[in-house]
Design a protein around this motif. Structure first.
Motif, PDB file in Angstrom:
ATOM      1  N   LEU A  11       5.422 -74.524 126.680  1.00 50.27           N
ATOM      2  CA  LEU A  11       4.767 -75.117 127.845  1.00 50.27           C
ATOM      3  C   LEU A  11       5.731 -76.036 128.600  1.00 50.27           C
ATOM      4  O   LEU A  11       5.817 -75.984 129.833  1.00 50.27           O
ATOM      5  CB  LEU A  11       3.511 -75.892 127.426  1.00 50.27           C
ATOM      6  N   VAL A  12       6.458 -76.866 127.888  1.00 44.56           N
ATOM      7  CA  VAL A  12       7.436 -77.772 128.512  1.00 44.56           C
ATOM      8  C   VAL A  12       8.520 -76.970 129.225  1.00 44.56           C
ATOM      9  O   VAL A  12       8.892 -77.282 130.362  1.00 44.56           O
ATOM     10  CB  VAL A  12       8.045 -78.733 127.466  1.00 44.56           C
ATOM     11  N   VAL A  13       9.024 -75.926 128.597  1.00 45.71           N
ATOM     12  CA  VAL A  13      10.047 -75.080 129.217  1.00 45.71           C
ATOM     13  C   VAL A  13       9.490 -74.394 130.466  1.00 45.71           C
ATOM     14  O   VAL A  13      10.155 -74.347 131.510  1.00 45.71           O
ATOM     15  CB  VAL A  13      10.597 -74.040 128.210  1.00 45.71           C
ATOM     16  N   LEU A  14       8.268 -73.904 130.390  1.00 41.55           N
ATOM     17  CA  LEU A  14       7.643 -73.261 131.542  1.00 41.55           C
ATOM     18  C   LEU A  14       7.473 -74.252 132.697  1.00 41.55           C
ATOM     19  O   LEU A  14       7.793 -73.933 133.843  1.00 41.55           O
ATOM     20  CB  LEU A  14       6.283 -72.669 131.148  1.00 41.55           C
ATOM     21  N   LEU A  15       6.979 -75.451 132.407  1.00 41.01           N
ATOM     22  CA  LEU A  15       6.795 -76.462 133.447  1.00 41.01           C
ATOM     23  C   LEU A  15       8.138 -76.863 134.071  1.00 41.01           C
ATOM     24  O   LEU A  15       8.235 -77.039 135.290  1.00 41.01           O
ATOM     25  CB  LEU A  15       6.072 -77.690 132.896  1.00 41.01           C
ATOM     26  N   ALA A  16       9.160 -77.002 133.246  1.00 38.12           N
ATOM     27  CA  ALA A  16      10.491 -77.341 133.764  1.00 38.12           C
ATOM     28  C   ALA A  16      11.009 -76.224 134.677  1.00 38.12           C
ATOM     29  O   ALA A  16      11.585 -76.485 135.740  1.00 38.12           O
ATOM     30  CB  ALA A  16      11.465 -77.589 132.614  1.00 38.12           C
ATOM     31  N   ALA A  17      10.785 -74.979 134.282  1.00 33.12           N
ATOM     32  CA  ALA A  17      11.224 -73.844 135.096  1.00 33.12           C
ATOM     33  C   ALA A  17      10.479 -73.817 136.428  1.00 33.12           C
ATOM     34  O   ALA A  17      11.086 -73.580 137.486  1.00 33.12           O
ATOM     35  CB  ALA A  17      11.016 -72.534 134.346  1.00 33.12           C
ATOM     36  N   VAL A  18       9.178 -74.082 136.400  1.00 37.47           N
ATOM     37  CA  VAL A  18       8.391 -74.125 137.639  1.00 37.47           C
ATOM     38  C   VAL A  18       8.909 -75.245 138.539  1.00 37.47           C
ATOM     39  O   VAL A  18       9.078 -75.059 139.750  1.00 37.47           O
ATOM     40  CB  VAL A  18       6.884 -74.313 137.345  1.00 37.47           C
ATOM     41  N   PHE A  19       9.200 -76.411 137.961  1.00 33.96           N
ATOM     42  CA  PHE A  19       9.709 -77.542 138.740  1.00 33.96           C
ATOM     43  C   PHE A  19      11.041 -77.187 139.394  1.00 33.96           C
ATOM     44  O   PHE A  19      11.235 -77.404 140.592  1.00 33.96           O
ATOM     45  CB  PHE A  19       9.872 -78.774 137.837  1.00 33.96           C
ATOM     46  N   VAL A  20      11.965 -76.618 138.641  1.00 29.26           N
ATOM     47  CA  VAL A  20      13.300 -76.307 139.164  1.00 29.26           C
ATOM     48  C   VAL A  20      13.247 -75.155 140.167  1.00 29.26           C
ATOM     49  O   VAL A  20      13.708 -75.287 141.302  1.00 29.26           O
ATOM     50  CB  VAL A  20      14.291 -75.991 138.013  1.00 29.26           C
ATOM     51  N   VAL A  21      12.682 -74.026 139.757  1.00 30.18           N
ATOM     52  CA  VAL A  21      12.639 -72.863 140.648  1.00 30.18           C
ATOM     53  C   VAL A  21      11.786 -73.175 141.874  1.00 30.18           C
ATOM     54  O   VAL A  21      12.189 -72.912 143.014  1.00 30.18           O
ATOM     55  CB  VAL A  21      12.117 -71.610 139.900  1.00 30.18           C
ATOM     56  N   GLY A  22      10.615 -73.774 141.651  1.00 28.69           N
ATOM     57  CA  GLY A  22       9.744 -74.140 142.768  1.00 28.69           C
ATOM     58  C   GLY A  22      10.415 -75.120 143.710  1.00 28.69           C
ATOM     59  O   GLY A  22      10.302 -75.011 144.929  1.00 28.69           O
ATOM     60  N   GLY A  23      11.138 -76.079 143.150  1.00 30.05           N
ATOM     61  CA  GLY A  23      11.842 -77.073 143.964  1.00 30.05           C
ATOM     62  C   GLY A  23      12.866 -76.446 144.888  1.00 30.05           C
ATOM     63  O   GLY A  23      12.991 -76.836 146.052  1.00 30.05           O
ATOM     64  N   PHE A  24      13.601 -75.464 144.388  1.00 33.03           N
ATOM     65  CA  PHE A  24      14.606 -74.804 145.228  1.00 33.03           C
ATOM     66  C   PHE A  24      13.972 -73.891 146.281  1.00 33.03           C
ATOM     67  O   PHE A  24      14.619 -73.550 147.263  1.00 33.03           O
ATOM     68  CB  PHE A  24      15.622 -74.036 144.383  1.00 33.03           C
ATOM     69  N   LEU A  25      12.721 -73.514 146.093  1.00 28.92           N
ATOM     70  CA  LEU A  25      12.015 -72.704 147.086  1.00 28.92           C
ATOM     71  C   LEU A  25      11.394 -73.567 148.189  1.00 28.92           C
ATOM     72  O   LEU A  25      11.030 -73.053 149.240  1.00 28.92           O
ATOM     73  CB  LEU A  25      10.935 -71.860 146.423  1.00 28.92           C
ATOM     74  N   LEU A  26      11.291 -74.877 147.941  1.00 31.78           N
ATOM     75  CA  LEU A  26      10.722 -75.782 148.937  1.00 31.78           C
ATOM     76  C   LEU A  26      11.752 -76.081 150.031  1.00 31.78           C
ATOM     77  O   LEU A  26      12.954 -75.970 149.805  1.00 31.78           O
ATOM     78  CB  LEU A  26      10.295 -77.091 148.259  1.00 31.78           C
ATOM     79  N   PRO A  27      11.297 -76.493 151.216  1.00 31.41           N
ATOM     80  CA  PRO A  27      12.221 -76.812 152.310  1.00 31.41           C
ATOM     81  C   PRO A  27      13.166 -77.949 151.944  1.00 31.41           C
ATOM     82  O   PRO A  27      12.786 -78.868 151.213  1.00 31.41           O
ATOM     83  CB  PRO A  27      11.298 -77.238 153.455  1.00 31.41           C
ATOM     84  N   ALA A  28      14.371 -77.892 152.485  1.00 36.27           N
ATOM     85  CA  ALA A  28      15.385 -78.921 152.236  1.00 36.27           C
ATOM     86  C   ALA A  28      15.228 -80.097 153.194  1.00 36.27           C
ATOM     87  O   ALA A  28      16.001 -81.044 153.148  1.00 36.27           O
ATOM     88  CB  ALA A  28      16.782 -78.325 152.350  1.00 36.27           C
ATOM     89  N   SER A  29      14.232 -80.042 154.072  1.00 37.95           N
ATOM     90  CA  SER A  29      13.979 -81.148 154.991  1.00 37.95           C
ATOM     91  C   SER A  29      12.486 -81.222 155.290  1.00 37.95           C
ATOM     92  O   SER A  29      11.754 -80.260 155.088  1.00 37.95           O
ATOM     93  CB  SER A  29      14.767 -80.964 156.286  1.00 37.95           C
ATOM     94  N   THR A  30      12.079 -82.404 155.767  1.00 41.75           N
ATOM     95  CA  THR A  30      10.682 -82.615 156.134  1.00 41.75           C
ATOM     96  C   THR A  30      10.624 -83.249 157.515  1.00 41.75           C
ATOM     97  O   THR A  30      11.426 -84.124 157.828  1.00 41.75           O
ATOM     98  CB  THR A  30       9.972 -83.543 155.122  1.00 41.75           C
ATOM     99  N   HIS A  31       9.663 -82.801 158.317  1.00 47.68           N
ATOM    100  CA  HIS A  31       9.461 -83.336 159.663  1.00 47.68           C
ATOM    101  C   HIS A  31       8.003 -83.751 159.793  1.00 47.68           C
ATOM    102  O   HIS A  31       7.097 -82.958 159.517  1.00 47.68           O
ATOM    103  CB  HIS A  31       9.799 -82.263 160.715  1.00 47.68           C
ATOM    104  N   VAL A  32       7.783 -85.013 160.182  1.00 57.65           N
ATOM    105  CA  VAL A  32       6.441 -85.537 160.432  1.00 57.65           C
ATOM    106  C   VAL A  32       6.436 -85.997 161.883  1.00 57.65           C
ATOM    107  O   VAL A  32       7.388 -86.623 162.341  1.00 57.65           O
ATOM    108  CB  VAL A  32       6.116 -86.730 159.501  1.00 57.65           C
ATOM    109  N   GLU A  33       5.345 -85.706 162.607  1.00 56.32           N
ATOM    110  CA  GLU A  33       5.321 -86.031 164.029  1.00 56.32           C
ATOM    111  C   GLU A  33       3.901 -86.334 164.483  1.00 56.32           C
ATOM    112  O   GLU A  33       2.955 -85.647 164.081  1.00 56.32           O
ATOM    113  CB  GLU A  33       5.886 -84.841 164.802  1.00 56.32           C
ATOM    114  N   ARG A  34       3.769 -87.363 165.311  1.00 52.90           N
ATOM    115  CA  ARG A  34       2.499 -87.714 165.936  1.00 52.90           C
ATOM    116  C   ARG A  34       2.781 -88.098 167.383  1.00 52.90           C
ATOM    117  O   ARG A  34       3.842 -88.606 167.704  1.00 52.90           O
ATOM    118  CB  ARG A  34       1.814 -88.887 165.224  1.00 52.90           C
ATOM    119  N   SER A  35       1.778 -87.899 168.263  1.00 51.08           N
ATOM    120  CA  SER A  35       1.934 -88.210 169.684  1.00 51.08           C
ATOM    121  C   SER A  35       0.724 -88.950 170.224  1.00 51.08           C
ATOM    122  O   SER A  35      -0.378 -88.848 169.668  1.00 51.08           O
ATOM    123  CB  SER A  35       2.108 -86.926 170.505  1.00 51.08           C
ATOM    124  N   ILE A  36       0.949 -89.653 171.331  1.00 48.34           N
ATOM    125  CA  ILE A  36      -0.133 -90.337 172.036  1.00 48.34           C
ATOM    126  C   ILE A  36       0.266 -90.446 173.497  1.00 48.34           C
ATOM    127  O   ILE A  36       1.455 -90.445 173.837  1.00 48.34           O
ATOM    128  CB  ILE A  36      -0.412 -91.731 171.425  1.00 48.34           C
TER     129      ILE A  36
END
Length: 177
Positions: A11-36
């Protein structure tokens, strides 16, 4: 007992693999924006954003901890103007204006206790007023924890940006700008 230990290890190995592989699949940047939309010309709104002199009048974080310590350096406005803060609730950080285009844009380099980001205010004439867009851009690179954290950034910062923009509108439209 060995079977339970072996199951937990898998279970620990599976969770670590999900964290690592999933992390590399996530975007390398984040953009937050609001307007008025603010019923003031871009030049007046730009003057409020191009200096930290009145920042705490509209900052969504000031009322969270009015006793936080603030310091200012550099010129009073424009490129090089800087502000630092430190408090129990608001943490420690600094921001510095890195780009200022009259009536159009103010860009801030942000440092949240070692974590870097960019804050940008874009101004666009809209009838007799101004459309103000407040954006936050954060680069995560290969930092997996930061990439996972990026998933939460909009929900963490977005409501503060909405609140800050509403307060900016109130300050700008009060006629004291």
């Amino acid at each position: 007992m060995k079977r339970l230990f072996k199951g937990l290890l898998y279970l620990v190995v599976l969770l670590a693999a999900v964290f690592v592989v999933g992390g590399f699949l996530l975007p390398a940047s984040t953009h937050v924006e609001r307007s008025i939309s603010i019923a003031r010309p871009p030049g007046e709104v730009h003057a409020l954003l191009d200096s930290y002199k009145r920042f705490n009048e509209w900052s969504p974080w000031f009322e969270l901890e009015p006793s936080a310590k603030y310091s200012y350096s550099g010129p009073e406005s424009g490129v090089g103007a800087a502000m630092a803060w430190e408090g129990e609730k608001v943490g420690k950080g600094a921001q510095r204006i890195t780009e200022s285009v009259p009536q159009q844009k103010v860009v801030n380099a942000l440092d949240f206790d070692g974590t870097q980001a960019t804050g940008t205010f874009t101004l666009k004439g809209e009838g007799d007023g101004t459309r103000v867009t407040w954006a936050l851009d954060s680069e995560h690179g290969n930092n997996l924890v930061s990439r996972w954290f990026g998933l939460l950034l909009d929900s963490m910062v977005g409501k503060d940006y909405d609140k800050g923009l509403a307060k900016l509108k109130q300050v700008a439209e009060s006629g004291d700008s």
